[in-house]
Motif scaffolding. Structure first.
Motif, PDB file in Angstrom:
ATOM      1  N   ALA A  33      19.635  35.527  46.585  1.00 43.96           N
ATOM      2  CA  ALA A  33      19.892  34.918  45.280  1.00 43.96           C
ATOM      3  C   ALA A  33      20.633  35.880  44.362  1.00 43.96           C
ATOM      4  CB  ALA A  33      18.579  34.475  44.645  1.00 43.96           C
ATOM      5  N   ARG A  34      20.258  37.149  44.398  1.00 45.28           N
ATOM      6  CA  ARG A  34      20.915  38.149  43.550  1.00 45.28           C
ATOM      7  C   ARG A  34      22.346  38.415  44.030  1.00 45.28           C
ATOM      8  NH1 ARG A  34      17.724  41.486  40.357  1.00 45.28           N
ATOM      9  NH2 ARG A  34      18.838  43.382  40.988  1.00 45.28           N
ATOM     10  N   ASP A  35      22.552  38.427  45.344  1.00 40.51           N
ATOM     11  CA  ASP A  35      23.903  38.629  45.874  1.00 40.51           C
ATOM     12  C   ASP A  35      24.817  37.463  45.488  1.00 40.51           C
ATOM     13  OD1 ASP A  35      23.159  41.011  47.002  1.00 40.51           O
ATOM     14  OD2 ASP A  35      22.927  40.223  49.035  1.00 40.51           O
ATOM     15  N   LEU A  36      24.300  36.254  45.577  1.00 42.03           N
ATOM     16  CA  LEU A  36      25.097  35.078  45.212  1.00 42.03           C
ATOM     17  C   LEU A  36      25.468  35.118  43.740  1.00 42.03           C
ATOM     18  CD1 LEU A  36      26.306  32.345  46.016  1.00 42.03           C
ATOM     19  CD2 LEU A  36      24.089  31.291  45.489  1.00 42.03           C
ATOM     20  N   TRP A  37      24.505  35.501  42.900  1.00 43.55           N
ATOM     21  CA  TRP A  37      24.772  35.612  41.458  1.00 43.55           C
ATOM     22  C   TRP A  37      25.849  36.673  41.203  1.00 43.55           C
ATOM     23  CZ3 TRP A  37      24.519  39.738  38.151  1.00 43.55           C
ATOM     24  CH2 TRP A  37      24.631  39.436  36.788  1.00 43.55           C
ATOM     25  N   ALA A  38      25.736  37.828  41.881  1.00 39.75           N
ATOM     26  CA  ALA A  38      26.696  38.914  41.668  1.00 39.75           C
ATOM     27  C   ALA A  38      28.105  38.503  42.098  1.00 39.75           C
ATOM     28  CB  ALA A  38      26.249  40.160  42.429  1.00 39.75           C
ATOM     29  N   ASP A  39      28.206  37.739  43.178  1.00 39.07           N
ATOM     30  CA  ASP A  39      29.527  37.279  43.630  1.00 39.07           C
ATOM     31  C   ASP A  39      30.225  36.467  42.541  1.00 39.07           C
ATOM     32  OD1 ASP A  39      29.202  38.488  46.074  1.00 39.07           O
ATOM     33  OD2 ASP A  39      28.552  36.669  47.110  1.00 39.07           O
ATOM     34  N   GLN A  40      29.462  35.704  41.806  1.00 40.45           N
ATOM     35  CA  GLN A  40      30.033  34.886  40.730  1.00 40.45           C
ATOM     36  C   GLN A  40      30.268  35.705  39.462  1.00 40.45           C
ATOM     37  OE1 GLN A  40      31.084  31.683  41.113  1.00 40.45           O
ATOM     38  NE2 GLN A  40      30.568  32.038  43.275  1.00 40.45           N
ATOM     39  N   ALA A  41      29.254  36.463  39.060  1.00 41.63           N
ATOM     40  CA  ALA A  41      29.335  37.195  37.792  1.00 41.63           C
ATOM     41  C   ALA A  41      30.410  38.275  37.817  1.00 41.63           C
ATOM     42  CB  ALA A  41      27.966  37.817  37.468  1.00 41.63           C
ATOM     43  N   TYR A  42      30.628  38.902  38.979  1.00 40.48           N
ATOM     44  CA  TYR A  42      31.541  40.030  39.067  1.00 40.48           C
ATOM     45  C   TYR A  42      32.842  39.679  39.790  1.00 40.48           C
ATOM     46  CZ  TYR A  42      27.147  42.444  38.005  1.00 40.48           C
ATOM     47  OH  TYR A  42      25.958  42.839  37.436  1.00 40.48           O
ATOM     48  N   ARG A  43      33.163  38.406  39.871  1.00 42.01           N
ATOM     49  CA  ARG A  43      34.337  38.017  40.649  1.00 42.01           C
ATOM     50  C   ARG A  43      35.641  38.559  40.056  1.00 42.01           C
ATOM     51  NH1 ARG A  43      32.602  33.636  37.768  1.00 42.01           N
ATOM     52  NH2 ARG A  43      34.128  32.494  36.491  1.00 42.01           N
ATOM     53  N   ASN A  44      35.659  38.845  38.754  1.00 38.01           N
ATOM     54  CA  ASN A  44      36.884  39.355  38.122  1.00 38.01           C
ATOM     55  C   ASN A  44      36.833  40.869  37.879  1.00 38.01           C
ATOM     56  OD1 ASN A  44      38.010  36.746  37.931  1.00 38.01           O
ATOM     57  ND2 ASN A  44      36.878  36.348  36.038  1.00 38.01           N
ATOM     58  N   VAL A  45      35.899  41.555  38.520  1.00 37.77           N
ATOM     59  CA  VAL A  45      35.725  42.969  38.217  1.00 37.77           C
ATOM     60  C   VAL A  45      36.974  43.778  38.559  1.00 37.77           C
ATOM     61  CG1 VAL A  45      34.667  43.527  40.463  1.00 37.77           C
ATOM     62  CG2 VAL A  45      34.168  44.938  38.458  1.00 37.77           C
ATOM     63  N   GLY A  46      37.677  43.418  39.628  1.00 40.46           N
ATOM     64  CA  GLY A  46      38.888  44.157  39.988  1.00 40.46           C
ATOM     65  C   GLY A  46      39.954  44.082  38.913  1.00 40.46           C
ATOM     66  N   GLU A  47      40.115  42.902  38.322  1.00 42.96           N
ATOM     67  CA  GLU A  47      41.105  42.742  37.262  1.00 42.96           C
ATOM     68  C   GLU A  47      40.730  43.555  36.029  1.00 42.96           C
ATOM     69  OE1 GLU A  47      41.476  38.599  36.491  1.00 42.96           O
ATOM     70  OE2 GLU A  47      41.831  38.070  38.587  1.00 42.96           O
ATOM     71  N   VAL A  48      39.452  43.555  35.692  1.00 43.29           N
ATOM     72  CA  VAL A  48      38.985  44.328  34.531  1.00 43.29           C
ATOM     73  C   VAL A  48      39.243  45.815  34.749  1.00 43.29           C
ATOM     74  CG1 VAL A  48      36.964  44.973  33.170  1.00 43.29           C
ATOM     75  CG2 VAL A  48      37.250  42.601  33.926  1.00 43.29           C
ATOM     76  N   ILE A  49      38.908  46.297  35.930  1.00 47.21           N
ATOM     77  CA  ILE A  49      39.094  47.716  36.225  1.00 47.21           C
ATOM     78  C   ILE A  49      40.576  48.086  36.210  1.00 47.21           C
ATOM     79  CG2 ILE A  49      38.938  49.401  38.109  1.00 47.21           C
ATOM     80  CD1 ILE A  49      36.183  48.238  38.752  1.00 47.21           C
ATOM     81  N   ASP A  50      41.414  47.245  36.769  1.00 44.54           N
ATOM     82  CA  ASP A  50      42.858  47.522  36.755  1.00 44.54           C
ATOM     83  C   ASP A  50      43.381  47.614  35.327  1.00 44.54           C
ATOM     84  OD1 ASP A  50      42.924  47.550  39.494  1.00 44.54           O
ATOM     85  OD2 ASP A  50      43.719  45.512  39.713  1.00 44.54           O
ATOM     86  N   ALA A  51      42.915  46.717  34.452  1.00 44.60           N
ATOM     87  CA  ALA A  51      43.369  46.718  33.061  1.00 44.60           C
ATOM     88  C   ALA A  51      42.904  47.978  32.341  1.00 44.60           C
ATOM     89  CB  ALA A  51      42.854  45.472  32.340  1.00 44.60           C
ATOM     90  N   LEU A  52      41.642  48.386  32.560  1.00 49.19           N
ATOM     91  CA  LEU A  52      41.120  49.587  31.915  1.00 49.19           C
ATOM     92  C   LEU A  52      41.826  50.842  32.416  1.00 49.19           C
ATOM     93  CD1 LEU A  52      37.282  48.810  31.944  1.00 49.19           C
ATOM     94  CD2 LEU A  52      38.786  48.868  29.943  1.00 49.19           C
TER      95      LEU A  52
END
Length: 257
Positions: A167-186
């Motif tokens: 359940a936690r892995d499924l939630w993380a897949d959704q919540a952090y799906r844009n993490v790569g874009e955020v990191i690239d921008a920062l």
């Protein structure tokens, strides 16, 4: 930025004096002290990243923006996890004691083989070995009892643990799906580059030719049921090299679930 420069401790000391001549330098040593306060050992093959952004802030922001809260680990399951960890430690500690005792018995038996049974020294050692064998047999049997207890606790909770983990892995897949874009921008906004390397046999890494600015040292070391987690801010300048030792004292202890 040069990304992979691996040095031993002697190499680090020799090169730190050169920092003022170029850009900046960051030397990192990863070590692990015994929980009982024993000597620290240097850790090899630990992945270390030098990040131009705060990783924790990124994930905290994404967590706060998620449409649903992160599934919590039930308190009773955390308690069960701690009980399993304690049972495993009891079993492995007993296994170690049995092995050490067996080694002592074998050493004494070899001494007996070289002595005449009529000698006083033979009788002294023989009297020493006999109770040790009794103790070894008792502890050997106890390892089976302790393992059975550990296995029973683990099997009783494994299904619920897997359910919560999924359940936690499924939630993380959704919540952090844009993490790569955020990191690239920062990273682009910082004007700096990320660097990464792994520690060598002396637990050391040197990042050289680092552009001055704000960075975070990120690394993990996995224990049995926990991990040591580092996300340490540093400021790199041309004037002085940055020297950091990663250890229990400056790590967060995070549960592995």
């Amino acid at each position: 930025m040069r990304r992979r420069t691996r040095f031993g401790l002697a190499g680090l000391i020799a090169t730190l004096a050169l920092a003022a001549c170029g850009q900046g330098q960051v030397s990192i040593v990863v070590e692990l002290e015994d929980e009982g306060g024993g000597d620290a050992r240097l850790l090899e093959d630990i992945a270390v990243r030098l990040l131009p952004y705060d990783r924790d802030q990124v994930f905290d922001s994404l967590t706060g923006a998620a449409p649903t809260p992160e599934p919590e680990i039930p308190a009773d399951l955390l308690a069960a996890r701690d009980e399993i960890a304690a049972a495993q430690r009891a079993w492995t500690d007993e296994v170690t004691l049995v092995a050490n005792l067996r080694e002592q018995i074998d050493t004494l038996n070899k001494q007996l083989e070289s002595l005449n049974p009529a000698m006083n020294e033979y009788n002294r050692i023989f009297r020493q070995v006999d109770p040790m064998i009794t103790e070894w047999e008792r502890r050997e049997a106890n390892t089976e009892t302790l393992f059975a207890r550990f296995n029973e606790l683990q099997q009783a909770n494994i299904a619920q643990m897997n359910e919560v983990r999924d359940a936690r892995d499924l939630w993380a897949d959704q919540a952090y799906r844009n993490v790569g874009e955020v990191i690239d921008a920062l990273t682009e906004a910082s004007g700096l580059e990320e660097a990464a390397d792994t520690t060598g046999v002396e637990g050391a890494i040197l990042f050289d030719n680092v552009a001055p600015g704000q960075y975070w040292i990120f690394a993990r070391y996995e224990l049995v049921y926990d991990e040591l987690y580092w996300n340490i801010p540093i400021t790199v300048t041309r004037e002085e090299p940055v020297v950091v030792r990663l250890n229990r004292a400056n790590a967060q202890v995070r549960a592995i679930f």
